[in-house]
Design an enzyme around this catalytic site. Structure first.
Site, PDB file in Angstrom:
ATOM      1  N   THR A  44     114.893  68.587  57.181  1.00 20.25           N
ATOM      2  CA  THR A  44     114.455  69.558  56.174  1.00 20.25           C
ATOM      3  C   THR A  44     114.622  69.016  54.754  1.00 20.25           C
ATOM      4  O   THR A  44     113.827  69.325  53.870  1.00 20.25           O
ATOM      5  CB  THR A  44     115.264  70.863  56.353  1.00 20.25           C
ATOM      6  OG1 THR A  44     114.959  71.383  57.645  1.00 20.25           O
ATOM      7  CG2 THR A  44     114.921  71.901  55.310  1.00 20.25           C
ATOM      8  N   SER A  81     115.345  66.330  63.183  1.00 18.29           N
ATOM      9  CA  SER A  81     116.468  65.701  63.896  1.00 18.29           C
ATOM     10  C   SER A  81     116.259  65.706  65.404  1.00 18.29           C
ATOM     11  O   SER A  81     116.554  64.722  66.089  1.00 18.29           O
ATOM     12  CB  SER A  81     117.779  66.398  63.546  1.00 18.29           C
ATOM     13  OG  SER A  81     117.732  67.769  63.875  1.00 18.29           O
ATOM     14  N   THR A 115     119.283  69.165  60.112  1.00 16.41           N
ATOM     15  CA  THR A 115     120.588  69.775  60.370  1.00 16.41           C
ATOM     16  C   THR A 115     120.752  70.273  61.804  1.00 16.41           C
ATOM     17  O   THR A 115     121.879  70.503  62.249  1.00 16.41           O
ATOM     18  CB  THR A 115     120.831  70.962  59.412  1.00 16.41           C
ATOM     19  OG1 THR A 115     119.756  71.883  59.555  1.00 16.41           O
ATOM     20  CG2 THR A 115     120.938  70.491  57.978  1.00 16.41           C
ATOM     21  N   ASP A 116     119.637  70.433  62.531  1.00 16.45           N
ATOM     22  CA  ASP A 116     119.743  71.063  63.855  1.00 16.45           C
ATOM     23  C   ASP A 116     120.668  70.298  64.801  1.00 16.45           C
ATOM     24  O   ASP A 116     121.494  70.884  65.487  1.00 16.45           O
ATOM     25  CB  ASP A 116     118.357  71.203  64.492  1.00 16.45           C
ATOM     26  CG  ASP A 116     117.503  72.220  63.748  1.00 16.45           C
ATOM     27  OD1 ASP A 116     118.059  73.006  62.959  1.00 16.45           O
ATOM     28  OD2 ASP A 116     116.279  72.213  63.953  1.00 16.45           O
TER      29      ASP A 116
HETATM   30  N1  GLU Z   1     115.764  71.671  60.605  1.00 14.61           N
HETATM   31  C1  GLU Z   1     115.011  70.608  61.196  1.00 14.61           C
HETATM   32  C2  GLU Z   1     115.928  69.545  61.749  1.00 14.61           C
HETATM   33  O1  GLU Z   1     117.068  69.736  62.035  1.00 14.61           O
HETATM   34  C3  GLU Z   1     114.137  69.915  60.228  1.00 14.61           C
HETATM   35  C4  GLU Z   1     112.740  70.295  60.283  1.00 14.61           C
HETATM   36  C5  GLU Z   1     111.845  69.145  59.870  1.00 14.61           C
HETATM   37  O2  GLU Z   1     112.290  68.126  59.368  1.00 14.61           O
HETATM   38  O3  GLU Z   1     110.665  69.249  60.109  1.00 14.61           O
HETATM   39  O4  GLU Z   1     115.542  68.460  61.899  1.00 14.61           O
END
Ligand code: GLU
Length: 380
Positions: A44, A81, A115-116
């Site tokens: 993100t 992620s 962050t996921d």
């Molecule tokens: N929150 C998502 C993650 O943890 C990011 C979304 C994105 O980069 O498209 O990767």
């Protein structure tokens, strides 16, 4: 002062990763602040509407960075992620090890991540980057197109931590929202809020304040420079699956995971490691097929000690090959297990299920001996 980078071919170790072409910055000019390198993987923090921010754009988004560090950058991937593969993780760890090995003047590395699954990547690096120098994983909860985007602030704080002498030998660090957490301990606790990364039970390692980076405690478990895991010889991580415990759960899922090739199973147990339904039979099946089964808790904190996590959930976790077997019980599906099979039931200590999975993966790159893996769980 940041210098424009040249396009460089990725190292041989990462050749298999078509998506992981690296855009590299030249080492920065002579200066009295430490050199810190961004290795950007996406997330993100980069996910601007209409086109993701590159590593170079991320570095340029930090006003005042020159007070703290000479920034360098490289683009490893630019993905969410959860889209990164385990092979890419292996290549990323090899790359960071290579940076420290070949560039003795480099003070630290900052990794941007979605962050996921950030806490998983951070702990994987904690186990596999063999350096005392800081590795700081940074992300953001709001994307660059959102009012109140906090990514640039988090990145600047990540660079400040990576440049701080006090950050050495603390293992991989997670920095968001002015807070420093240990990769081993940090968990994403909220789907949306900025203060999502927390260390349940033990609390923060430190904070990033306007005047300085402050640490309050150390991580005493083995990590980074003291790790025994050597990623250079690893080409493929062994399959380890996490199976959740819930009322009346079917052990067939454990059997299916083993039949699909899992060499390890992590049970996200209820309370202090209880299983449910027919899961004990599934665990017995896994042990007899040669898999290692690690007990953890789904509660979010607390410790599973060796010799606990058994009860209705199969043989006692952490039983050693030479230790006394539990009394024979004709209704116990584990009665037929050999000492070696029993020993492969390991207690996950206080590690979260997804982190126990990573330690078990790395352990399985070295051994399938249950007592040896139990030792690792007590040390990391
Ligand atoms: N929150 C998502 C993650 O943890 C990011 C979304 C994105 O980069 O498209 O990767």
């Amino acid at each position: 002062m940041l210098r424009r980078g040249a396009i460089a071919a990725i190292g041989a170790a990462a050749l298999c990763l078509a998506s992981a072409a690296i855009t590299q910055a030249q080492p920065a000019a002579q200066s009295n602040v430490p050199r810190v390198r961004l290795v950007a993987t996406g997330g993100t923090i980069s996910n601007r509407n209409g086109g993701r921010l590159t590593a170079e754009e991320l570095v340029k988004s930090m006003p005042g960075i020159d007070r703290y560090a000479q920034p360098e950058f490289e683009q490893f991937t630019n993905l969410a992620s959860s889209e990164l593969t385990l092979d890419q993780w292996v290549a990323l760890s090899k790359r960071i090890n290579e940076l420290f090995r070949t560039d003795s003047g480099l003070a630290g590395v900052v990794v941007t991540s979605g962050t996921d699954t950030l806490e998983e990547l951070a702990y994987f690096l904690d186990l596999t980057v063999r350096s005392e120098k800081p590795v700081v994983v940074v992300g953001s909860m709001r994307n660059p197109s959102t009012l109140g985007y906090e990514g640039a602030a988090n990145l600047l704080e990540g660079f400040r931590v990576a440049a701080a002498p006090g950050a050495r030998n603390k293992g991989v660090l997670v920095v968001l929202n002015d807070e420093i957490n240990s990769a081993r301990e940090a968990t994403k606790t909220d789907a949306l809020r900025l203060q999502t990364f927390q260390t349940r039970g033990y609390g923060l390692l430190g904070v990033v304040d306007s005047d300085r980076v402050v640490f309050y405690r150390d991580v005493v478990k083995r990590h980074t420079a003291k790790s025994e895991f050597d990623i250079t010889g690893v080409t493929k991580l062994p399959r380890v699956d996490v199976i959740w415990v819930y009322q009346g759960a079917d052990g067939d899922l454990i059997k299916a995971a083993v039949d699909a090739g899992a060499q390890g199973i992590v049970i996200a147990g209820a309370g202090a490691g209880a299983t449910s339904g027919t899961q004990p039979a599934g665990i017995t099946y896994a042990l007899q097929k040669g898999a290692v089964v690690v007990s953890t808790t789904r509660t979010g904190s607390g410790r599973i000690a060796p010799q606990r996590g058994g009860g209705r959930g199969g043989p006692p976790a952490g039983a050693t090959a030479t230790g006394a077997a539990p009394p024979a019980n004709p209704n116990n599906p584990n009665a037929a297990l050999t000492p070696e099979e029993r020993a492969r039931r390991v207690a996950g200590e206080d590690l979260a299920p997804v982190k126990a999975r990573l330690l078990l993966m790395m352990a399985l790159t070295k051994t399938k001996d249950g007592a040896e893996i139990q030792r690792m769980f007590s040390e990391y």
